[in-house]
Motif scaffolding. Structure first.
Motif, PDB file in Angstrom:
ATOM      1  N   TRP A 103       4.709   3.649  -9.325  1.00 54.30           N
ATOM      2  CA  TRP A 103       5.964   3.391  -8.620  1.00 54.30           C
ATOM      3  C   TRP A 103       6.206   1.891  -8.469  1.00 54.30           C
ATOM      4  O   TRP A 103       7.336   1.469  -8.235  1.00 54.30           O
ATOM      5  N   ALA A 104       5.138   1.096  -8.584  1.00 56.76           N
ATOM      6  CA  ALA A 104       5.285  -0.357  -8.488  1.00 56.76           C
ATOM      7  C   ALA A 104       5.665  -0.992  -9.825  1.00 56.76           C
ATOM      8  O   ALA A 104       5.916  -2.192  -9.886  1.00 56.76           O
ATOM      9  N   GLY A 105       5.707  -0.194 -10.891  1.00 51.17           N
ATOM     10  CA  GLY A 105       6.134  -0.694 -12.192  1.00 51.17           C
ATOM     11  C   GLY A 105       5.078  -1.552 -12.872  1.00 51.17           C
ATOM     12  O   GLY A 105       4.005  -1.811 -12.321  1.00 51.17           O
ATOM     13  N   PRO A 106       5.380  -2.000 -14.093  1.00 50.15           N
ATOM     14  CA  PRO A 106       4.404  -2.771 -14.872  1.00 50.15           C
ATOM     15  C   PRO A 106       4.038  -4.109 -14.239  1.00 50.15           C
ATOM     16  O   PRO A 106       2.968  -4.660 -14.515  1.00 50.15           O
ATOM     17  N   THR A 107       4.901  -4.635 -13.377  1.00 54.34           N
ATOM     18  CA  THR A 107       4.606  -5.921 -12.729  1.00 54.34           C
ATOM     19  C   THR A 107       3.897  -5.743 -11.390  1.00 54.34           C
ATOM     20  O   THR A 107       3.667  -6.727 -10.681  1.00 54.34           O
ATOM     21  N   LYS A 108       3.557  -4.483 -11.043  1.00 55.52           N
ATOM     22  CA  LYS A 108       2.862  -4.197  -9.772  1.00 55.52           C
ATOM     23  C   LYS A 108       3.648  -4.756  -8.581  1.00 55.52           C
ATOM     24  O   LYS A 108       3.095  -5.417  -7.696  1.00 55.52           O
ATOM     25  N   ASP A 109       4.939  -4.457  -8.568  1.00 53.25           N
ATOM     26  CA  ASP A 109       5.825  -4.923  -7.512  1.00 53.25           C
ATOM     27  C   ASP A 109       5.805  -3.905  -6.365  1.00 53.25           C
ATOM     28  O   ASP A 109       6.624  -2.975  -6.329  1.00 53.25           O
ATOM     29  N   PHE A 110       4.878  -4.091  -5.421  1.00 57.20           N
ATOM     30  CA  PHE A 110       4.748  -3.115  -4.344  1.00 57.20           C
ATOM     31  C   PHE A 110       5.814  -3.289  -3.273  1.00 57.20           C
ATOM     32  O   PHE A 110       6.058  -2.358  -2.500  1.00 57.20           O
ATOM     33  N   ALA A 111       6.482  -4.438  -3.219  1.00 55.66           N
ATOM     34  CA  ALA A 111       7.639  -4.561  -2.338  1.00 55.66           C
ATOM     35  C   ALA A 111       8.717  -3.579  -2.792  1.00 55.66           C
ATOM     36  O   ALA A 111       9.329  -2.872  -1.975  1.00 55.66           O
ATOM     37  N   MET A 112       8.923  -3.509  -4.091  1.00 57.79           N
ATOM     38  CA  MET A 112       9.874  -2.546  -4.656  1.00 57.79           C
ATOM     39  C   MET A 112       9.414  -1.114  -4.399  1.00 57.79           C
ATOM     40  O   MET A 112      10.207  -0.247  -4.016  1.00 57.79           O
ATOM     41  N   ALA A 113       8.113  -0.870  -4.596  1.00 60.27           N
ATOM     42  CA  ALA A 113       7.583   0.484  -4.414  1.00 60.27           C
ATOM     43  C   ALA A 113       7.740   0.936  -2.963  1.00 60.27           C
ATOM     44  O   ALA A 113       8.123   2.085  -2.692  1.00 60.27           O
ATOM     45  N   MET A 114       7.442   0.047  -2.020  1.00 57.36           N
ATOM     46  CA  MET A 114       7.603   0.406  -0.610  1.00 57.36           C
ATOM     47  C   MET A 114       9.064   0.689  -0.282  1.00 57.36           C
ATOM     48  O   MET A 114       9.371   1.629   0.468  1.00 57.36           O
ATOM     49  N   PRO A 172       1.186  -2.596   4.075  1.00 51.62           N
ATOM     50  CA  PRO A 172       2.048  -3.108   5.148  1.00 51.62           C
ATOM     51  C   PRO A 172       2.978  -2.059   5.774  1.00 51.62           C
ATOM     52  O   PRO A 172       3.535  -2.317   6.849  1.00 51.62           O
ATOM     53  N   MET A 173       3.167  -0.896   5.139  1.00 46.74           N
ATOM     54  CA  MET A 173       4.069   0.100   5.722  1.00 46.74           C
ATOM     55  C   MET A 173       3.317   1.297   6.309  1.00 46.74           C
ATOM     56  O   MET A 173       3.950   2.264   6.734  1.00 46.74           O
ATOM     57  N   PHE A 174       1.986   1.222   6.382  1.00 45.05           N
ATOM     58  CA  PHE A 174       1.191   2.354   6.854  1.00 45.05           C
ATOM     59  C   PHE A 174       0.427   1.978   8.122  1.00 45.05           C
ATOM     60  O   PHE A 174      -0.365   1.040   8.122  1.00 45.05           O
ATOM     61  N   VAL A 175       0.678   2.737   9.191  1.00 45.92           N
ATOM     62  CA  VAL A 175      -0.057   2.562  10.448  1.00 45.92           C
ATOM     63  C   VAL A 175      -0.929   3.801  10.656  1.00 45.92           C
ATOM     64  O   VAL A 175      -0.402   4.912  10.802  1.00 45.92           O
ATOM     65  N   PRO A 176      -2.249   3.648  10.670  1.00 49.48           N
ATOM     66  CA  PRO A 176      -3.108   4.817  10.880  1.00 49.48           C
ATOM     67  C   PRO A 176      -2.953   5.359  12.296  1.00 49.48           C
ATOM     68  O   PRO A 176      -2.692   4.595  13.241  1.00 49.48           O
ATOM     69  N   TYR A 177      -3.095   6.673  12.432  1.00 54.24           N
ATOM     70  CA  TYR A 177      -3.002   7.272  13.757  1.00 54.24           C
ATOM     71  C   TYR A 177      -4.013   6.637  14.708  1.00 54.24           C
ATOM     72  O   TYR A 177      -5.109   6.236  14.310  1.00 54.24           O
ATOM     73  N   GLU A 178      -3.606   6.547  15.987  1.00 55.81           N
ATOM     74  CA  GLU A 178      -4.404   5.958  17.059  1.00 55.81           C
ATOM     75  C   GLU A 178      -4.522   4.430  16.928  1.00 55.81           C
ATOM     76  O   GLU A 178      -5.380   3.817  17.557  1.00 55.81           O
ATOM     77  N   HIS A 179      -3.656   3.847  16.111  1.00 50.81           N
ATOM     78  CA  HIS A 179      -3.585   2.388  16.003  1.00 50.81           C
ATOM     79  C   HIS A 179      -2.121   1.981  16.105  1.00 50.81           C
ATOM     80  O   HIS A 179      -1.217   2.787  15.855  1.00 50.81           O
ATOM     81  N   ASP A 180      -1.890   0.725  16.468  1.00 53.84           N
ATOM     82  CA  ASP A 180      -0.506   0.261  16.599  1.00 53.84           C
ATOM     83  C   ASP A 180      -0.179  -0.876  15.652  1.00 53.84           C
ATOM     84  O   ASP A 180       0.885  -1.486  15.753  1.00 53.84           O
ATOM     85  N   ILE A 181      -1.099  -1.184  14.727  1.00 53.65           N
ATOM     86  CA  ILE A 181      -0.807  -2.185  13.700  1.00 53.65           C
ATOM     87  C   ILE A 181      -1.015  -1.551  12.323  1.00 53.65           C
ATOM     88  O   ILE A 181      -1.783  -0.584  12.173  1.00 53.65           O
ATOM     89  N   SER A 182      -0.324  -2.105  11.345  1.00 51.77           N
ATOM     90  CA  SER A 182      -0.416  -1.569   9.987  1.00 51.77           C
ATOM     91  C   SER A 182      -1.688  -2.060   9.302  1.00 51.77           C
ATOM     92  O   SER A 182      -2.330  -3.023   9.749  1.00 51.77           O
ATOM     93  N   PHE A 183      -2.046  -1.398   8.196  1.00 49.49           N
ATOM     94  CA  PHE A 183      -3.147  -1.899   7.382  1.00 49.49           C
ATOM     95  C   PHE A 183      -2.861  -3.328   6.916  1.00 49.49           C
ATOM     96  O   PHE A 183      -3.779  -4.112   6.698  1.00 49.49           O
ATOM     97  N   GLY A 184      -1.579  -3.663   6.747  1.00 46.92           N
ATOM     98  CA  GLY A 184      -1.218  -5.006   6.321  1.00 46.92           C
ATOM     99  C   GLY A 184      -1.434  -6.064   7.397  1.00 46.92           C
ATOM    100  O   GLY A 184      -1.504  -7.253   7.090  1.00 46.92           O
ATOM    101  N   GLU A 185      -1.502  -5.640   8.659  1.00 46.43           N
ATOM    102  CA  GLU A 185      -1.747  -6.562   9.767  1.00 46.43           C
ATOM    103  C   GLU A 185      -3.205  -6.586  10.197  1.00 46.43           C
ATOM    104  O   GLU A 185      -3.620  -7.448  10.974  1.00 46.43           O
ATOM    105  N   MET A 186      -3.982  -5.641   9.690  1.00 46.28           N
ATOM    106  CA  MET A 186      -5.341  -5.428  10.178  1.00 46.28           C
ATOM    107  C   MET A 186      -6.322  -6.386   9.514  1.00 46.28           C
ATOM    108  O   MET A 186      -6.228  -6.660   8.316  1.00 46.28           O
ATOM    109  N   ASP A 187      -7.261  -6.895  10.304  1.00 41.96           N
ATOM    110  CA  ASP A 187      -8.347  -7.689   9.746  1.00 41.96           C
ATOM    111  C   ASP A 187      -9.069  -6.861   8.683  1.00 41.96           C
ATOM    112  O   ASP A 187      -9.321  -5.661   8.888  1.00 41.96           O
TER     113      ASP A 187
END
Length: 209
Positions: A103-114, A172-187
């Motif tokens: 879904w991110a295409g040949p250029t691995k554009d995950f902004a587009m995929a998200m 960056p668009m996925f927040v795991p249950y029982e957490h309030d920050i995304s994987f993109g914000e997580m250490d």
């Protein structure tokens, strides 16, 4: 036929030494190398060996991981570990799933995929919900064709706009249950402790180390 094949459900142990990480995704290679750190393993990326990326023709995450691991082990003559993972969105009937990278295409554009994922969820209407989960399958293969496979999953919810610049892919668009920050914000260490990849890796460690 070796004892490893003769014993039903036998788990082969992995000795310390070189191990090919059968991925051309730098983010995955970094995460897997970090998880392997304590076990005396010397990770080598498939890209550094100029190994080709196989066509992912499997119909499950485990089938694709096994395909990639077995090809890398065969071509390199070393044990190889491959990951196949993806984001499964409930409102999209499990898509992008196996096709998450595509879904991110040949250029691995995950902004587009998200954006594509979010547009698809929004098109389903307000009752569709934002539930999603990541799946990770890990396959460990040896040059003689022996393979072990393990799978992990983490559930959460989608958020928009994407948040954070850590991680990779759909993080960056996925927040795991029982957490309030995304994987993109997580250490990264916090993510490594509880992600789908970490859960699959815990199963692999318990079995082969």
């Amino acid at each position: 036929m070796s004892d490893d094949f003769g014993q039903e459900q036998a788990i082969r142990k992995l000795a310390p030494g070189k191990l090919v990480i059968a991925s051309h995704n730098p983010g995955k290679v970094r995460e897997i190398a970090a998880l392997l750190g304590p076990f005396g393993i010397e990770p080598i990326s498939a890209a550094s060996l100029d190994l080709p990326e196989p066509e992912e023709t499997g119909t499950t995450f485990i089938a694709n991981a096994e395909l990639k691991a077995m090809q890398a082990a065969d071509l390199s003559g070393l044990p190889a570990l491959a990951d196949d993972s993806g984001l499964c969105v409930e409102a999209l009937d499990g898509d992008p799933g196996l096709f998450s990278a595509r879904w991110a295409g040949p250029t691995k554009d995950f902004a587009m995929a998200m954006q594509t994922v979010w547009d698809g969820v929004e098109a389903k209407g307000p009752d569709a919900g934002h539930g999603a989960y990541f799946i990770c399958a890990l396959a460990l293969a040896w040059p003689d064709g022996h393979v072990e496979a393990f799978e992990g999953r983490i559930d959460g919810t989608l958020v928009w706009p994407p948040r954070g610049d850590q991680g990779f892919g759909y993080d960056p668009m996925f927040v795991p249950y029982e957490h309030d920050i995304s994987f993109g914000e997580m250490d990264p260490d916090a993510k490594h402790a509880m992600s789908h990849r970490a859960k699959a890796f815990d199963k692999l460690v318990a079995a082969v180390f």
